[in-house]
Design a protein around this motif. Structure first.
Motif, PDB file in Angstrom:
ATOM      1  N   GLU A 141       0.861  -1.036  -0.003  1.00  0.00           N
ATOM      2  CA  GLU A 141      -0.035  -0.097  -0.048  1.00  0.00           C
ATOM      3  C   GLU A 141       0.844   1.249   0.040  1.00  0.00           C
ATOM      4  OE1 GLU A 141       0.648  -1.050   4.319  1.00  0.00           O
ATOM      5  OE2 GLU A 141       0.225  -1.949   2.340  1.00  0.00           O
ATOM      6  N   ASP A 190      -8.162  -2.858  -3.075  1.00  0.00           N
ATOM      7  CA  ASP A 190      -7.170  -2.826  -4.176  1.00  0.00           C
ATOM      8  C   ASP A 190      -7.144  -4.243  -4.838  1.00  0.00           C
ATOM      9  OD1 ASP A 190      -5.033  -2.493  -5.835  1.00  0.00           O
ATOM     10  OD2 ASP A 190      -3.565  -2.732  -4.088  1.00  0.00           O
ATOM     11  N   PHE A 197      -5.134   2.643  -6.414  1.00  0.00           N
ATOM     12  CA  PHE A 197      -6.482   2.638  -6.688  1.00  0.00           C
ATOM     13  C   PHE A 197      -6.843   2.985  -8.165  1.00  0.00           C
ATOM     14  CE2 PHE A 197      -8.629   2.625  -2.287  1.00  0.00           C
ATOM     15  CZ  PHE A 197      -8.583   1.328  -2.258  1.00  0.00           C
TER      16      PHE A 197
END
Length: 274
Positions: A141, A190, A197
């Motif tokens: 992330e 995701d 995204f």
């Protein structure tokens, strides 16, 4: 460009989800998708409601569409959209209990990070967040360079209830909880595991944390927070989610009915310090 026409049984409110297109065949479509600025077609359709879905020639390309419909019989049209608002707001965490052992441990941790003043500014917040995220075994992330200073300044501004330029313990704890919640949402939505995204994933994630946005508002958010490839990084997702929460809270604190009023000074303060 090209377009497809689907039979539509909805009310015109709310966006059409991906599953609609997976399980419903189009009733008509343009002959082919070609690299041109204009395309037309003539179709005979049964009585009913239909939705026209235009598309660019290349995927993930920006485009504005002008749709003209000529009908031999009287027909009406409207844009399929949803009203900006809050839906299914997730249960908020309980207020901070100063006597809770976990709160006490977190307070001691916070004091070690900030010193005796028990406050954190944007520069300190950047160090704390990036250090915390780097300890996560799943770093997908954080694709990119981590939390930027500009994002951290925005986080401080939008969580700084007393306008001191720093976050006290309670303000920091609320922000920390929110980031933890949004981090889980980011991992869940995701879908392709890219660490970013796309617009579809972003809209789904925002709904998961309780926000629905009209097409124009959502488009403005994507333009503001997406990179050159129209992708939203984790850092920018957190910044946009905090911004949304702050703006919804500000609106609700000043609303009368479905409208809110601000004098010029208050409006400028909110716009500048966010």
């Amino acid at each position: 460009m090209g377009f497809a026409i689907y039979e539509y049984k909805g009310t015109g409110e709310g966006n059409m989800e991906k599953d609609f297109f997976l399980y419903n065949a189009s009733k008509a479509r343009s002959a082919t998708f070609i690299n041109t600025r204009e395309i037309s077609g003539r179709f005979r359709l049964p009585k009913g409601r239909f939705v026209i879905v235009p598309s660019t020639f290349e995927p993930n390309s920006e485009g504005d569409f002008l749709v003209r419909v000529y009908s031999l019989k009287q027909a009406t049209s409207q844009e399929v959209d949803e009203e900006t608002g809050v839906v299914d707001l997730p249960k908020q965490p309980a207020p901070v209990d100063p006597n809770d052992p976990q709160t006490g441990k977190f307070r001691e941790f916070f004091k070690k990070l900030t010193g005796d003043d028990m406050e954190v500014d944007a520069w300190e917040l950047q160090e704390i967040l990036n250090a915390a995220m780097q300890r996560d075994s799943n770093k997908v992330e954080l694709k990119g360079s981590g939390f930027t200073l500009e994002s951290c300044k925005s986080m401080v501004a939008m969580s700084d209830d007393d306008r001191s330029g720093k976050l006290g313990f309670e303000e920091f704890l609320e922000l920390w909880r929110d980031i933890g919640t949004w981090k889980k949402v980011f991992k869940k939505y995701d879908k392709d595991g890219s660490g970013t995204f796309n617009a579809y994933e972003l809209r789904s994630a925002l709904r998961a944390v309780g926000y629905k946005l009209s097409q124009k508002t959502f488009g403005a958010m994507v333009l503001r927070y997406a990179d050159k490839e129209s992708q939203i990084t984790f850092d920018n997702f957190i910044a946009s989610a905090i911004k949304l929460k702050h703006m919804f809270t500000t609106f609700n604190e000043n609303k009368s009915g479905n409208e809110a009023q601000f004098n010029l000074d208050k409006y400028l303060m909110i716009a500048m310090y966010s």
